[in-house]
Design an enzyme around this catalytic site. Structure first.
Site, PDB file in Angstrom:
ATOM      1  N   GLY A  84       0.708  -1.208   0.009  1.00  0.00           N
ATOM      2  CA  GLY A  84       0.057   0.025   0.063  1.00  0.00           C
ATOM      3  C   GLY A  84       0.810   1.104   0.077  1.00  0.00           C
ATOM      4  N   GLY A 116       2.526   3.665   1.700  1.00  0.00           N
ATOM      5  CA  GLY A 116       3.193   3.891   2.890  1.00  0.00           C
ATOM      6  C   GLY A 116       3.578   5.633   3.135  1.00  0.00           C
ATOM      7  CE  LYS A 160       7.834   7.980  -3.797  1.00  0.00           C
ATOM      8  NZ  LYS A 160       8.085   7.255  -5.001  1.00  0.00           N
ATOM      9  CG  ASP A 162       9.716   8.841   8.537  1.00  0.00           C
ATOM     10  OD1 ASP A 162       9.411   8.750   7.280  1.00  0.00           O
ATOM     11  OD2 ASP A 162      10.907   9.092   8.784  1.00  0.00           O
ATOM     12  N   GLY A 163       6.431   7.594   6.798  1.00  0.00           N
ATOM     13  CA  GLY A 163       5.611   8.459   5.592  1.00  0.00           C
ATOM     14  C   GLY A 163       6.393   9.465   5.047  1.00  0.00           C
ATOM     15  NE  ARG A 179       3.302   9.136  -6.805  1.00  0.00           N
ATOM     16  CZ  ARG A 179       3.909   7.793  -6.714  1.00  0.00           C
ATOM     17  NH1 ARG A 179       5.213   7.513  -7.377  1.00  0.00           N
ATOM     18  NH2 ARG A 179       3.151   6.951  -6.181  1.00  0.00           N
ATOM     19  CG  ASP A 188       5.254  -3.257  -4.898  1.00  0.00           C
ATOM     20  OD1 ASP A 188       5.909  -4.371  -5.096  1.00  0.00           O
ATOM     21  OD2 ASP A 188       6.002  -2.370  -4.415  1.00  0.00           O
ATOM     22  CG  ASP A 204       6.145   3.812  -7.212  1.00  0.00           C
ATOM     23  OD1 ASP A 204       5.727   4.843  -7.133  1.00  0.00           O
ATOM     24  OD2 ASP A 204       5.563   2.713  -6.937  1.00  0.00           O
TER      25      ASP A 204
END
Length: 630
Positions: free
Chosen positions: A113, A115, A136, A148-149, A206, A297, A307
């Site tokens: 997912g 994150g 992002k 920590d994202g 993005r 993914d 990505d």
């Protein structure tokens, strides 16, 4: 009403419709922290996590235009850095995170997912179509696991620049509209050395028609035999059907309209995903791009480059090139990318399960490599300037070129650019005199003998290599079996080349390199000469060949050291290098004299402008060839 509308900025008037959240199951739990999210494709983000003093580092005019915005719209809004970093909610947006699973380095990893990514919403812009907007690096989501994202400035610069570089190269990709940094810091270990340092939190805005990926369909997988993990929505075939319907109807409407039968529709969808993926990886191979982490993914359902982590554009041509320091087994090397993409498609077929006809899906998978090879050969012919004829021998000529490039350590991008200087043969011309100067230019950017020794050093552990060599003496039969393994054969080939280099001096090497290049260029010129067969207008063929080659051989790519220079300047507070690099990359196929505006080069005269662009197009320094990103 009109006066009320005009009170909002251009950013605040973005026409969000957020179709995905209306059509797909959404988790609305208030439970904090990371957790398993069952029976949902998205999870709402209940509270934003603002940055401290967010400010713009860079903006992409062309990406912003996809949203109907321009740079002035953004810079004139004092709240824009907050909106574009997820620190303040844009009117009409509905923050959420996407749930997906994936196979990472060949092993099913269960729930993954978004994150560190936050979905803001979707919008239709009429002229530019449908766009999903994400930020992002915006903070923790239910899918952050132990993270920590947050993203830091260096990784955000790489994502921003490479997204726009790929778009300029004409390669399907997600886009990056803005880059924001802040005075909020997180601790990171950039060199994996055990030494953590504070780095600035930064966010990339993005865009893509959709960020749905192969892994989006893997959340429905049951327990995996190897990893023991399962998707968070295992067995929920009803939601899988709902997601598939959404994807086909929204993103592939032509397929939805053409097929009344559901199974036929789904097979047509799978075939198109296969073809888009084959074309995408062919385009990557033809510019020397290595993604670095081709997990399921990270594979877009739309055939987009998705990505940007430890990516790399090859400098010296090396089919075994890897750009990810953690890829010890070289699973995602440059030459492995087509077969890995095919493997990932088979995982997508597995995830779609009964929605597909298994036998037909297998047949479509069998078409992948021939489809890829067709796309690859088509692009390579253009890179070599073959505009009128397709010959069976072209594949062999291309393979010979790559072999010479590898053996001489030739720079991938610059070699193809220099081939444009090779003229078509004409009656009575002195071939050696014609070929020699171009070969000299190619040799100038080939590797030295010391660089080649490093490049040809076996990558297998010394102990394992010694055991195999000992086996050659003690058990030749077993050695013959082991030596047939592709990984071992590759190591033995490297050893053979290294032994040859150790027994050669610099002068001998340069003579051999020159002879090899002259031999190939002569074959290439003979093939070019056949382009004129059957036509009386050779001047048109020459002109068209140069045009096609210029359109398919970029002058500049985002080499790792170029990105690193921009990162170092930005970390010292100077963002100008990022914007210079962006300007150069946006004109990747242009000639030197038209690549940048005078002001971008300091307002200097023509010669200075040429030198400015040459500094980005030149063969990288020796130290830069070893950069491997984590």
């Amino acid at each position: 009403m009109e006066s009320s509308k005009s009170a909002f900025s251009a950013l605040e008037r973005l026409p969000f419709n957020n179709t995905a959240l209306k059509k797909l199951p959404v988790d609305v739990s208030n439970e904090p922290g990371s957790r398993t999210v069952p029976a949902a494709c998205f999870s709402r983000i209940q509270s934003l996590q603002p940055l401290l003093h967010p400010r713009f580092v860079a903006l992409s005019e062309s990406a912003l235009s996809l949203l109907g915005l321009n740079v002035q719209d953004v810079l004139s809004d004092p709240l824009a850095p907050e909106y574009f970093s997820g620190s303040r909610q844009l009117p009409g947006s509905e923050p959420a995170a996407h749930c997906y699973s994936g196979h990472q380095f060949g092993l099913f990893a269960g729930q993954l997912g978004d994150g560190a990514v936050m979905y803001l919403g979707e919008m239709e812009t009429g002229t530019h179509g449908r766009w999903e907007i994400q930020v992002k690096g915006s903070g923790v989501t239910p899918f952050s696991r132990d993270g920590d994202g947050r993203k830091v400035l260096r990784s955000s610069i790489r994502e921003f620049l490479c997204s726009e570089a790929m778009a300029s190269l004409g390669i399907p990709t997600t886009r990056a509209a803005s880059l924001v940094t802040s005075d909020l810091y997180v601790s990171r270990d950039p060199l994996n050395s055990g030494r953590r340092i504070p780095e600035r939190c930064s966010v990339v805005l993005r865009l893509a028609p959709s960020f749905i990926r192969f892994g989006s369909f893997e959340i429905f997988l049951g327990q995996d035999e190897l990893s023991g993990l399962q998707g968070p929505s295992a067995g929920r075939n009803d939601i899988r059907a709902q997601l598939l319907d959404y994807v086909v109807k929204t993103l592939y409407p032509h397929i939805q309209q053409a097929h009344g039968n559901r199974k036929d529709r789904n097979m047509a969808f799978f075939r198109e995903v296969m073809m888009r993926t084959a074309k995408l990886v062919a385009q990557w191979q033809c510019v020397g791009f290595c993604h670095g982490v081709l997990n399921t993914d990270n594979m877009s359902i739309l055939g987009l480059t998705l990505d940007f982590g430890p990516f790399g554009f090859m400098d010296r041509f090396d089919p075994d090139f890897i750009c990810n320091a953690s890829d010890k087994r070289r699973r995602y090397s440059y030459q492995a990318q087509p077969s890995v993409c095919r493997w990932n498609l088979s995982r997508l077929a597995q995830a779609l399960g009964s929605e597909l006809n298994a036998a037909e899906a297998g047949a479509i998978l069998d078409e992948f490599m021939p489809t890829y090879e067709t796309y690859y050969l088509c692009i390579m012919r253009k890179k070599l300037g073959f505009v009128r004829k397709e010959e069976v021998e072209d594949g062999e000529l291309i393979s010979d070129l790559l072999r010479v490039m590898q053996n001489t350590g030739a720079d991938f991008t610059n070699t193809f650019h220099l081939l444009n200087h090779i003229s078509l043969p004409e009656e009575g011309d002195n071939e050696r005199a014609t070929v020699g100067p171009v070969v000299d230019l190619i040799l100038e950017q080939c590797a030295s003998i010391e660089e080649l020794k490093v490049a040809n050093k076996p990558t297998m552990e010394d102990r394992e290599l010694a055991m195999i060599l000992s086996m050659a003496q003690t058990n030749p039969v077993m050695f013959g079996i082991v030596a047939d393994r592709p990984d071992v054969a590759q190591q033995l080939e490297l050893m053979g080349r290294l032994k040859e280099l150790l027994e050669t001096d610099e002068d001998e090497l340069k003579k051999k390199q020159r002879d090899d290049w002259i031999h190939w260029v002569k074959k290439y010129r003979r093939r070019l000469g056949r382009e004129c067969d059957g036509t009386s207008d050779s001047s048109f063929v020459k002109k068209e060949r140069r045009r096609v080659m210029k359109c398919n051989n970029p002058r500049v790519v985002l080499r790792n050291y170029i990105a690193q220079n921009a990162i170092q300047a930005a970390e010292n507070g100077d963002f100008s290098e990022i914007n210079k690099v962006l300007k150069v990359l946006e004109k990747a196929f242009s000639d030197n004299d038209s690549l940048c505006e005078p002001e971008a080069c300091g307002g200097e005269p023509e010669q200075k402008r040429r030198e400015f662009i040459d500094s980005y197009a030149a063969k990288p320094p020796a130290w830069a060839q070893t950069i491997c990103v984590t």
